[in-house]
Motif scaffolding. Structure first.
Motif, PDB file in Angstrom:
ATOM      1  N   THR A  17       0.710  -1.480  -0.361  1.00  0.00           N
ATOM      2  CA  THR A  17      -0.288  -0.225   0.231  1.00  0.00           C
ATOM      3  C   THR A  17       0.627   1.015   0.162  1.00  0.00           C
ATOM      4  O   THR A  17       1.855   1.136   0.870  1.00  0.00           O
ATOM      5  CB  THR A  17      -0.966  -0.198   1.485  1.00  0.00           C
ATOM      6  N   PRO A  38     -11.853  -2.377  -2.634  1.00  0.00           N
ATOM      7  CA  PRO A  38     -12.601  -2.855  -1.351  1.00  0.00           C
ATOM      8  C   PRO A  38     -13.682  -4.305  -1.616  1.00  0.00           C
ATOM      9  O   PRO A  38     -14.990  -3.913  -1.532  1.00  0.00           O
ATOM     10  CB  PRO A  38     -13.677  -2.054  -1.010  1.00  0.00           C
ATOM     11  N   GLN A  44      -9.345  -5.388   2.993  1.00  0.00           N
ATOM     12  CA  GLN A  44      -8.583  -4.226   3.705  1.00  0.00           C
ATOM     13  C   GLN A  44      -8.753  -3.861   4.773  1.00  0.00           C
ATOM     14  O   GLN A  44      -7.490  -3.163   5.571  1.00  0.00           O
ATOM     15  CB  GLN A  44      -9.714  -2.825   3.376  1.00  0.00           C
TER      16      GLN A  44
END
Length: 306
Positions: A17, A38, A44
């Motif tokens: 990320t 998502p 997530q």
């Protein structure tokens, strides 16, 4: 926000990320960078110390390609109304690649569509769209609906159309609720994949899977150094079907599916550290539907933050 991972005993180093959030209001924040789409609840929120099982659910690793990180941008936000917290996420990302079908597993395998090359460029110039809408009631639980869809094959090269466009779509329902002292969490996902002509039946165009986890605290040991320590019993029921359908020649169901029951205990001296002992009983049925092969295994795991 960024996250760097040392994977498989530092065999690989991955940038999972790396993103920038700009909050304009609680109901609207902009996000860009390397994003975790998502899809369901786990992609997530996949940190191992949060969960009471050694393995992730099969549906989140074999149908939903968790952990999936893609380059893109979008928006997210939340709104509070009458004691409910409504949240949404909506993103455009580079998407998966054609190894969804052309891979080493011999089946349609969505996780094989992940590629490090996608961090540099899209293989077809057509972005994937993903989103999740969720409602949470503090003290009760949360339910969410999510979607991920995009063209996965390389249908355009140097501006010329070289193949038919093939679409991949994933839909998921996830939930987490408290029933007394027990926590019940689950997820169900369905995938639809446009398979090249001539590969139908051999490569599934429809896949689905799901799991339900139940975690019940059974003992709070009187440990002086760890006043919040807890021992919990855990149970997981799960199933994935890699090729949902029937043979056109015989009408018999196509196999290629896995069912598992996992039970065990987890011990948390602190909320961010967990010791886990799991007993896994698994049934695997092959493509033509022969009698299921049974597997039994013991798993031991430790997870913590540092």
């Amino acid at each position: 926000i960024s996250e760097l991972e040392f994977v498989h005993g530092t065999e690989e180093i991955e940038m999972e990320t790396a993103l920038v959030d700009v909050e304009l209001a609680p109901a609207l924040s902009l996000r860009a960078g390397i994003i975790l789409p998502p899809i369901g609840y786990l992609n997530q929120n996949h940190d191992s110390p949060k969960w009471d099982f050694v393995d992730r659910p099969l549906v989140t690793t074999e149908i939903i390609p968790s952990t999936l990180a893609e380059v893109g941008f979008g928006a997210f936000g939340r709104v509070v109304r009458a004691g409910w917290i409504w949240s949404y996420d909506l993103y455009l990302t580079n998407g998966l690649g054609e190894a969804v079908v052309g891979n080493e597993t011999g089946r349609t395998h969505i996780p094989s569509g992940k590629s490090e090359e996608a961090f540099g460029e899209d293989n077809n110039g057509s972005p994937a769209v993903s989103g999740r809408l969720a409602a949470r009631r503090p003290g009760l639980g949360e339910v969410g609906l999510s979607y991920y869809g995009g063209h996965y094959n390389t249908f355009r090269m140097e501006g010329e159309e070289v193949d038919e466009r093939r679409w991949l779509a994933l839909g998921a329902l996830d939930f987490g609720v408290r029933v007394g002292s027990a926590e019940v969490r689950g997820e169900f996902a369905r995938a639809s994949v446009d398979v090249p002509p001539g590969l139908t039946e051999l490569f599934g165009s429809r896949q689905w899977g799901g799991h339900v986890d139940v975690v019940v605290p059974v003992w709070h040991p009187p440990l002086r150094e760890y006043p919040g320590a807890a021992l919990a019993w855990a149970l997981r029921l799960e199933h994935v079907d890699y090729n949902a359908g029937r043979f056109s020649s015989t009408g018999d169901p196509i196999g290629d599916e896995v069912t598992a029951v996992v039970t065990g205990f987890s011990f948390r001296p602190t909320p961010g550290t967990v010791f886990r002992l799991n007993l896994r009983h698994q049934w695997t049925r092959d493509f033509v539907g022969n009698a299921a092969a049974r597997g039994l295994g013991v798993q031991v795991g430790l997870a913590t933050y540092f």
